[in-house]
Design a protein around this motif. Structure first.
Motif, short mmCIF file in Angstrom:
data_model
loop_
_atom_site.label_atom_id
_atom_site.label_comp_id
_atom_site.label_asym_id
_atom_site.label_seq_id
_atom_site.Cartn_x
_atom_site.Cartn_y
_atom_site.Cartn_z
N GLY A 84 0.80 -1.22 0.00
CA GLY A 84 0.00 0.00 0.00
C GLY A 84 0.84 1.27 0.00
N LEU A 85 2.13 1.16 -0.24
CA LEU A 85 2.99 2.35 -0.27
C LEU A 85 3.08 2.91 -1.69
CD1 LEU A 85 5.96 1.18 1.99
CD2 LEU A 85 3.93 2.46 2.65
N PHE A 86 3.39 4.21 -1.76
CA PHE A 86 3.56 4.89 -3.04
C PHE A 86 4.90 5.62 -3.04
CE2 PHE A 86 -0.94 4.45 -2.40
CZ PHE A 86 -1.39 4.05 -3.64
N MET A 87 5.41 5.89 -4.24
CA MET A 87 6.66 6.61 -4.39
C MET A 87 6.41 7.88 -5.17
SD MET A 87 10.27 5.23 -5.98
CE MET A 87 9.96 3.63 -5.32
N GLU A 88 6.99 8.97 -4.71
CA GLU A 88 6.87 10.25 -5.40
C GLU A 88 8.26 10.64 -5.91
OE1 GLU A 88 5.20 14.76 -4.53
OE2 GLU A 88 5.76 13.50 -2.84
N GLY A 89 8.34 11.01 -7.18
CA GLY A 89 9.61 11.44 -7.77
C GLY A 89 10.35 10.35 -8.51
N ALA A 90 9.88 9.12 -8.43
CA ALA A 90 10.49 7.99 -9.13
C ALA A 90 9.45 6.88 -9.21
CB ALA A 90 11.74 7.52 -8.40
N ARG A 91 9.84 5.75 -9.79
CA ARG A 91 8.95 4.59 -9.87
C ARG A 91 9.78 3.33 -9.68
NH1 ARG A 91 9.64 1.90 -14.69
NH2 ARG A 91 10.82 3.10 -16.22
N TRP A 92 9.13 2.25 -9.28
CA TRP A 92 9.80 0.96 -9.17
C TRP A 92 9.70 0.25 -10.51
CZ3 TRP A 92 13.19 -1.21 -6.18
CH2 TRP A 92 13.46 -2.57 -6.35
N ASP A 93 10.82 -0.25 -11.01
CA ASP A 93 10.86 -0.98 -12.27
C ASP A 93 11.07 -2.46 -11.97
OD1 ASP A 93 10.95 -1.49 -15.02
OD2 ASP A 93 13.12 -1.23 -15.08
N ASP A 94 10.05 -3.27 -12.25
CA ASP A 94 10.13 -4.71 -11.98
C ASP A 94 11.22 -5.38 -12.81
OD1 ASP A 94 8.20 -5.01 -10.00
OD2 ASP A 94 6.58 -5.21 -11.46
N ALA A 95 11.36 -4.96 -14.07
CA ALA A 95 12.31 -5.60 -14.98
C ALA A 95 13.75 -5.46 -14.49
CB ALA A 95 12.18 -5.03 -16.39
N SER A 96 14.13 -4.27 -14.04
CA SER A 96 15.51 -4.06 -13.59
C SER A 96 15.68 -4.27 -12.08
CB SER A 96 15.98 -2.65 -13.97
OG SER A 96 15.19 -1.68 -13.32
N GLY A 97 14.58 -4.31 -11.34
CA GLY A 97 14.65 -4.53 -9.90
C GLY A 97 15.22 -3.36 -9.13
N CYS A 98 14.97 -2.14 -9.64
CA CYS A 98 15.45 -0.94 -8.95
C CYS A 98 14.55 0.24 -9.30
CB CYS A 98 16.90 -0.64 -9.34
SG CYS A 98 17.15 -0.32 -11.08
N ILE A 99 14.81 1.38 -8.66
CA ILE A 99 14.00 2.56 -8.96
C ILE A 99 14.51 3.20 -10.25
CG2 ILE A 99 13.26 2.97 -6.60
CD1 ILE A 99 15.34 5.13 -6.33
N GLU A 100 13.57 3.77 -11.00
CA GLU A 100 13.86 4.42 -12.28
C GLU A 100 13.13 5.75 -12.33
OE1 GLU A 100 15.93 3.62 -14.65
OE2 GLU A 100 16.49 1.63 -13.94
N GLU A 101 13.39 6.51 -13.38
CA GLU A 101 12.73 7.79 -13.57
C GLU A 101 11.22 7.59 -13.69
OE1 GLU A 101 14.29 10.63 -13.36
OE2 GLU A 101 16.31 9.85 -13.42
#
Length: 118
Positions: A22-39
């Motif tokens: 239930g958490l959200f990220m502001e300023g970036a997004r989680w990328d499942d393919a690379s397993g890290c945060i992305e733009e």
């Protein structure tokens, strides 16, 4: 991190720690393919974070490479401010999350973008 509980055929309580969702990220997004945060995608202010399995660990025993994670603040609300308690901490800030980053970015990159979790 996993996208949803539906990815598992059966859900069982973890032996240690807990599942958080239930958490959200502001300023970036989680990328499942690379397993890290992305733009972030254009015109998308908030993106959801997959559920996580949090396991408590003592700081001195933590094997995490601090150069490969961004220490993101976790807030209760998107205001990112709160009343200072008698302990000197904001009433809005909950804790810090260690989010995996790609090798082409640094912690400064995400800090300058103001990435935070809600």
């Amino acid at each position: 991190l996993k996208r949803s509980f539906a990815d598992q055929e059966s859900f069982t309580k973890p032996e240690t720690g807990c599942y958080v969702y239930g958490l959200f990220m502001e300023g970036a997004r989680w990328d499942d393919a690379s397993g890290c945060i992305e733009e972030s995608y254009p015109k998308v202010l908030f993106s959801d974070i997959p559920y996580m399995h949090w396991v408590p660990v003592e700081t001195h025993a933590d094997p995490t490479d601090k150069n490969l994670v961004y220490t993101s603040p976790l807030y209760k609300t998107s205001e990112r401010k709160g009343v200072l308690a008698t302990t000197g901490h904001s009433s809005n800030r909950v804790m810090s999350l260690l989010l995996t980053i790609s090798k082409r970015h640094s912690q400064k990159h995400w800090c300058k973008r103001g990435v935070a979790c809600l």
